[in-house]
Design an enzyme around this catalytic site. Structure first.
Site, PDB file in Angstrom:
ATOM      1  N   LYS A 120       0.834  -1.209   0.000  1.00  0.00           N
ATOM      2  CA  LYS A 120       0.000   0.000   0.000  1.00  0.00           C
ATOM      3  C   LYS A 120       0.872   1.264   0.000  1.00  0.00           C
ATOM      4  O   LYS A 120       0.649   2.180  -0.787  1.00  0.00           O
ATOM      5  CB  LYS A 120      -0.931  -0.006   1.227  1.00  0.00           C
ATOM      6  N   ASP A 138      -6.828   1.225   0.637  1.00  0.00           N
ATOM      7  CA  ASP A 138      -6.895   1.324   2.100  1.00  0.00           C
ATOM      8  C   ASP A 138      -8.322   0.979   2.525  1.00  0.00           C
ATOM      9  O   ASP A 138      -9.153   0.571   1.711  1.00  0.00           O
ATOM     10  CB  ASP A 138      -6.473   2.725   2.577  1.00  0.00           C
TER      11      ASP A 138
END
Ligand code: SF4
Length: 215
Positions: A120, A138
């Site tokens: 991420k 997310d």
């Protein structure tokens, strides 16, 4: 969701916010890398408060190494998990200096090899610092992708892979920020603001919150 609806969805989000960006404050790829690393399980507001003090003193890998782990902790101690984050940032700085000439590398493999940097974080840095059309999934993006039917999936990686196919090419660079902001401020976890949502008619979520007239 069919292509025409996906096009329409992003054209509306784009119209609302033509130049979306991160709410984390940064001015170099390195500052962004540090800010994103610090932001795990913390708010952007809390991270900005800490980095506003830290970056004027140390905003390069060399300067953070000179500060040392304890010195770094004194700036970030208001952020959750700061002990582990300080250790990771210092270890990452050491690798940046030793292997990358003090620069943030522009490839996923090198980024993910840095301590504290997962897929991420690498996606955020590649997208926001280097302009690569990646999508960092997310909690907000995961929720919006599933609720709307844009890219439903059981895991973060499944949603990321689906989004990379589902988002029309011209919107891919900014999709990350549009979806995060939509999830953070409109399609909120506990009570989505469906009556005021610009993509309400395109969204397939069954439990939309009703408007004043109960619709
Ligand atoms: S209509 Fe409601 S559930 Fe669908 S995207 Fe908008 S806020 Fe989220």
């Amino acid at each position: 969701m069919k292509l025409a609806d996906r096009q329409e969805l992003f054209s509306r989000l784009a119209e609302l916010n033509p130049k979306p960006t991160t709410e984390l404050e940064y001015s170099t790829p390195f500052e962004l890398l540090v800010a994103v690393t610090l932001s795990a399980q913390a708010t952007d507001v809390g991270v900005n408060k800490a980095t506003r003090r830290l970056f004027p003193v140390a905003n390069t890998p060399q300067a953070i190494l000179a500060l040392g782990e304890e010195g770094l902790k004194s700036y970030i101690s208001t952020i959750g998990l700061y002990n582990a984050k300080a250790a990771n940032v210092v270890a990452a700085c050491r690798i940046l200096v030793e292997k990358h000439g003090g620069e943030v590398p522009r490839d996923r493999e090198s980024l993910e090899a840095l301590p504290g940097v997962g897929r991420k974080t690498a996606n955020v840095v590649l997208n926001t610092a280097f302009g690569e059309p990646t999508i960092a999934v997310d909690t907000h993006i995961f929720r919006v992708a599933n609720r709307t039917g844009l890219a439903p999936g059981k895991t973060v990686r499944a949603v990321e892979d689906k989004l990379m196919k589902a988002v029309p090419a011209q919107y891919r660079l900014d999709a990350h920020h549009w979806l995060i902001l939509h999830g953070r401020y409109v399609c909120k976890a506990r009570k989505p603001d469906c009556p005021n949502c610009v993509i309400r008619d395109l969204c397939r979520y069954r439990d939309k919150t009703p408007g004043p007239a109960g619709r």
